[in-house]
Each structure stands twice: as structure tokens, then as C-alpha cells.
Design a protein around this motif. Structure first.
Motif, PDB file in Angstrom:
ATOM      1  N   HIS A 211       0.749  -1.971   0.046  1.00  0.00           N
ATOM      2  CA  HIS A 211      -0.171   0.116   0.002  1.00  0.00           C
ATOM      3  C   HIS A 211       0.564   1.479   0.098  1.00  0.00           C
ATOM      4  N   ALA A 212       1.569   0.909  -0.998  1.00  0.00           N
ATOM      5  CA  ALA A 212       2.519   2.429  -1.077  1.00  0.00           C
ATOM      6  C   ALA A 212       2.281   3.884  -0.801  1.00  0.00           C
ATOM      7  N   ARG A 213       0.586   3.854  -1.252  1.00  0.00           N
ATOM      8  CA  ARG A 213      -0.233   5.010  -1.484  1.00  0.00           C
ATOM      9  C   ARG A 213       0.093   5.337   0.142  1.00  0.00           C
ATOM     10  N   LEU A 214      -0.495   4.849   0.373  1.00  0.00           N
ATOM     11  CA  LEU A 214      -1.504   5.222   1.686  1.00  0.00           C
ATOM     12  C   LEU A 214      -0.050   5.228   2.558  1.00  0.00           C
ATOM     13  N   ALA A 215       1.727   4.591   2.184  1.00  0.00           N
ATOM     14  CA  ALA A 215       2.240   4.551   3.248  1.00  0.00           C
ATOM     15  C   ALA A 215       3.157   5.914   3.090  1.00  0.00           C
ATOM     16  N   ARG A 216       2.723   6.990   1.929  1.00  0.00           N
ATOM     17  CA  ARG A 216       3.188   7.812   1.076  1.00  0.00           C
ATOM     18  C   ARG A 216       3.086   9.070   2.327  1.00  0.00           C
ATOM     19  N   TRP A 217       1.128   8.655   2.160  1.00  0.00           N
ATOM     20  CA  TRP A 217       0.453   9.412   3.068  1.00  0.00           C
ATOM     21  C   TRP A 217       0.723   9.806   4.154  1.00  0.00           C
ATOM     22  N   LEU A 218       0.624   8.802   5.194  1.00  0.00           N
ATOM     23  CA  LEU A 218       0.770   8.383   6.176  1.00  0.00           C
ATOM     24  C   LEU A 218       2.271   8.992   6.797  1.00  0.00           C
ATOM     25  N   ALA A 219       3.469   8.775   6.162  1.00  0.00           N
ATOM     26  CA  ALA A 219       4.683   9.664   6.202  1.00  0.00           C
ATOM     27  C   ALA A 219       4.908  11.469   6.198  1.00  0.00           C
ATOM     28  N   GLY A 220       3.844  11.930   5.141  1.00  0.00           N
ATOM     29  CA  GLY A 220       3.238  12.956   5.145  1.00  0.00           C
ATOM     30  C   GLY A 220       2.756  13.581   6.648  1.00  0.00           C
ATOM     31  N   VAL A 221       1.306  13.001   7.045  1.00  0.00           N
ATOM     32  CA  VAL A 221       1.057  13.135   7.586  1.00  0.00           C
ATOM     33  C   VAL A 221       1.359  13.374   9.393  1.00  0.00           C
ATOM     34  N   SER A 222       2.270  12.344   9.336  1.00  0.00           N
ATOM     35  CA  SER A 222       2.234  11.931  10.978  1.00  0.00           C
ATOM     36  C   SER A 222       3.265  13.133  11.290  1.00  0.00           C
ATOM     37  N   ALA A 223       3.947  13.818  10.644  1.00  0.00           N
ATOM     38  CA  ALA A 223       4.628  15.490  11.077  1.00  0.00           C
ATOM     39  C   ALA A 223       3.802  16.363  11.610  1.00  0.00           C
ATOM     40  N   ARG A 224       2.426  16.062  11.663  1.00  0.00           N
ATOM     41  CA  ARG A 224       1.800  17.534  11.888  1.00  0.00           C
ATOM     42  C   ARG A 224       1.999  16.998  13.558  1.00  0.00           C
ATOM     43  N   PRO A 225       2.269  18.861  14.312  1.00  0.00           N
ATOM     44  CA  PRO A 225       2.266  18.855  15.399  1.00  0.00           C
ATOM     45  C   PRO A 225       1.602  18.116  16.255  1.00  0.00           C
ATOM     46  N   SER A 226      -0.176  17.949  16.212  1.00  0.00           N
ATOM     47  CA  SER A 226      -0.896  17.338  16.579  1.00  0.00           C
ATOM     48  C   SER A 226      -0.891  16.348  16.862  1.00  0.00           C
ATOM     49  N   LEU A 227       0.252  15.182  15.896  1.00  0.00           N
ATOM     50  CA  LEU A 227       0.225  13.649  16.583  1.00  0.00           C
ATOM     51  C   LEU A 227       1.536  13.528  16.489  1.00  0.00           C
ATOM     52  N   VAL A 228       2.719  14.151  16.424  1.00  0.00           N
ATOM     53  CA  VAL A 228       3.935  13.912  16.849  1.00  0.00           C
ATOM     54  C   VAL A 228       3.585  14.261  18.670  1.00  0.00           C
ATOM     55  N   GLU A 229       3.214  15.033  18.898  1.00  0.00           N
ATOM     56  CA  GLU A 229       2.995  15.601  19.846  1.00  0.00           C
ATOM     57  C   GLU A 229       1.543  14.299  21.480  1.00  0.00           C
ATOM     58  N   THR A 230       1.027  14.399  20.320  1.00  0.00           N
ATOM     59  CA  THR A 230       0.419  13.431  21.391  1.00  0.00           C
ATOM     60  C   THR A 230       1.042  11.784  21.249  1.00  0.00           C
ATOM     61  N   ARG A 231       1.191  11.059  20.568  1.00  0.00           N
ATOM     62  CA  ARG A 231       2.077   9.843  20.084  1.00  0.00           C
ATOM     63  C   ARG A 231       2.756   9.031  21.561  1.00  0.00           C
ATOM     64  N   PRO A 232       1.815   7.596  21.729  1.00  0.00           N
ATOM     65  CA  PRO A 232       2.613   7.332  23.424  1.00  0.00           C
ATOM     66  C   PRO A 232       3.552   7.463  23.944  1.00  0.00           C
ATOM     67  N   PRO A 233       4.179   7.312  24.668  1.00  0.00           N
ATOM     68  CA  PRO A 233       5.445   6.503  25.086  1.00  0.00           C
ATOM     69  C   PRO A 233       5.804   4.510  24.648  1.00  0.00           C
ATOM     70  N   GLY A 234       6.852   5.409  23.771  1.00  0.00           N
ATOM     71  CA  GLY A 234       6.925   3.993  22.988  1.00  0.00           C
ATOM     72  C   GLY A 234       6.423   3.306  21.344  1.00  0.00           C
ATOM     73  N   MET A 235       5.778   4.691  21.227  1.00  0.00           N
ATOM     74  CA  MET A 235       5.159   5.052  20.542  1.00  0.00           C
ATOM     75  C   MET A 235       6.219   5.470  18.863  1.00  0.00           C
ATOM     76  N   GLU A 236       6.935   6.634  19.718  1.00  0.00           N
ATOM     77  CA  GLU A 236       8.275   7.218  18.925  1.00  0.00           C
ATOM     78  C   GLU A 236       8.351   6.407  17.671  1.00  0.00           C
ATOM     79  N   LYS A 237       8.444   7.180  16.324  1.00  0.00           N
ATOM     80  CA  LYS A 237       8.744   6.591  15.183  1.00  0.00           C
ATOM     81  C   LYS A 237      10.378   6.681  14.886  1.00  0.00           C
ATOM     82  N   LYS A 238      10.742   5.825  14.792  1.00  0.00           N
ATOM     83  CA  LYS A 238      12.041   5.216  14.248  1.00  0.00           C
ATOM     84  C   LYS A 238      12.493   6.026  12.983  1.00  0.00           C
TER      85      LYS A 238
END
Ligand SMILES: N[C@@H](CCC(=O)N[C@@H](CS)C(=O)NCC(=O)O)C(=O)O
Length: 204
Positions: A177-204
């Protein structure tokens, strides 16, 4: 206004990310739904988080109700107020919530003692996740977002669901699912998602 929930619950994260997107004034109270002295059953007879305690003494649950309430407090709306776009966005939320439900059910089943586990139940939940990923890949447009040309509730809830799958059911869905993967890579940099990421779920 107070939002009760745990740091790891993806359903709670939906509400926290929306609060951050809209810069709403809402206190976050960390509460464990499973604890013997949990404040949650007094607020929600289902004993689940998230719960939103309003200033008038009322409490709202569950996450779709809470995000709709919070979104209506302040423009611009992340959930379109009417028309086809509204139903389609709500359908994305139903899909995202369903993916969360399947991932949680799979996780709980796999944590049971080996001799009590149902491989059939685990397989059914994995099928739901696989079918949902395929559906999303097929329907994700060529643009940057799920709905039209701007970030919406559909992007928020789908990002929370896919990151939860990476966290609790890690497997290589990106290969198919390459398009979904590309979309997620872009959206997950939003502060609302970065700041609410649970401990242990940080992006590698
Ligand atoms: N449909 C609910 C699901 C909420 C939910 O299952 N929350 C979990 C935490 S991830 C919970 O509180 N579980 C406690 C329990 O089931 O007793 C929603 O969208 O708010």
C-alpha cells in the motif's frame, strides 16, 4: 472542560490530537479505566476512556461523540457540517475505529494463555485490518489528503489508526500500500500527532 484518558489509548488520542489541531482549552486528566479506584465508571457506565467532562457537569463518551462535540466548538470544521463530504468523513472514522477495535481484539486474544487463544479469532481480526488497508489504499485520492484538498477528521483518525497498527500489530503493510504509506509519512509529522504519540510509539 476536562478530557479523561490514558496516554496509550488510540481512542483518547483522537480527541487529544483534535484538541491540539484546534488549540482548544481543555485539561487532560490521565486516568486508567482498568484501575480499581478509577474515576471513569462514575463518568461513563461503560467504564471506557475517553470521557469528556463538560463545565455544566455532563460527561460525554465515546470518541466519535467527543470529537464531534469538540469540533463544533470552533471553526474551521474538521468534520464537514453537511452533505456527502460529512457522511464520507464519518465513514472514514467508522473504518478507523473498526481498525482500532480489530487491532485491540487481536492484541487481547494474543495475550491470553497460549492454550486458551483462538487462532480463528486472531485470523478474523487480521482479515479486517487487511481489508480495511486495501479499501483505504483504493480510495485514497491522488492528492495530499483523504477528503478534498485540506486536512480533515478523516486524515486525523486514519493516521491514529495506522500508527496504532504499527505499534500493536507491526507488519509490512507498506509493501502493498505504497500510497497509504506515503500519505502517512507526510501527515504523521503534524504537531498534533507528534505531541500525542504515546511513550514507546515514537517514530524510528
Ligand atoms: N468505542 C470506544 C472505545 C473506547 C475503548 O475501548 N477504550 C479502552 C481503552 S483503549 C478502554 O477504556 N477499555 C476499558 C474497558 O474496556 O473496560 C470509543 O471510541 O471511545
Amino acid at each position: 472542560m476536562k478530557l479523561y484518558g490514558s496516554l496509550t489509548s488510540p481512542y483518547v488520542r483522537k480527541a487529544r490530537a483534535l484538541i491540539r489541531e484546534k488549540n482548544l482549552a481543555c485539561e487532560f486528566v490521565v486516568a486508567d479505566a482498568w484501575a480499581a479506584d478509577s474515576p471513569i465508571p462514575a463518568l461513563n457506565p461503560l467504564g471506557k476512556v475517553p470521557v469528556l467532562a463538560l463545565d455544566n457537569g455532563e460527561a460525554l463518551f465515546d470518541s466519535p461523540v467527543i470529537v464531534e462535540y469538540l469540533d463544533a466548538l470552533q471553526a474551521p470544521a474538521l468534520l464537514p457540517v453537511s452533505g456527502t463530504a460529512r457522511w464520507e468523513t464519518l465513514r472514514w472514522q467508522a473504518l478507523a475505529d473498526g481498525m482500532l477495535d480489530a487491532t485491540v481484539t487481536r492484541l487481547l486474544e494474543s495475550r491470553r494463555p497460549a492454550e486458551q487463544q483462538s487462532t480463528e479469532n486472531i485470523r478474523r481480526q487480521e482479515e479486517k485490518v487487511a481489508g480495511s488497508l486495501e479499501y483505504a489504499e483504493r480510495r485514497l485520492g491522488r492528492g495530499q489528503w483523504f477528503m478534498a484538498d485540506r486536512f480533515s477528521l478523516a486524515d486525523l483518525v486514519m493516521a491514529v489508526a495506522l500508527e496504532y497498527i504499527d505499534f500493536r500489530y507491526p507488519h509490512d503493510w507498506r509493501g502493498r500500500h505504497a500510497r497509504l504509506a506515503r500519505w502517512l509519512a507526510g501527515v504523521s509529522a503534524r504537531p498534533s500527532l507528534v505531541e500525542t504519540r504515546p511513550p514507546g510509539m515514537e517514530k524510528k
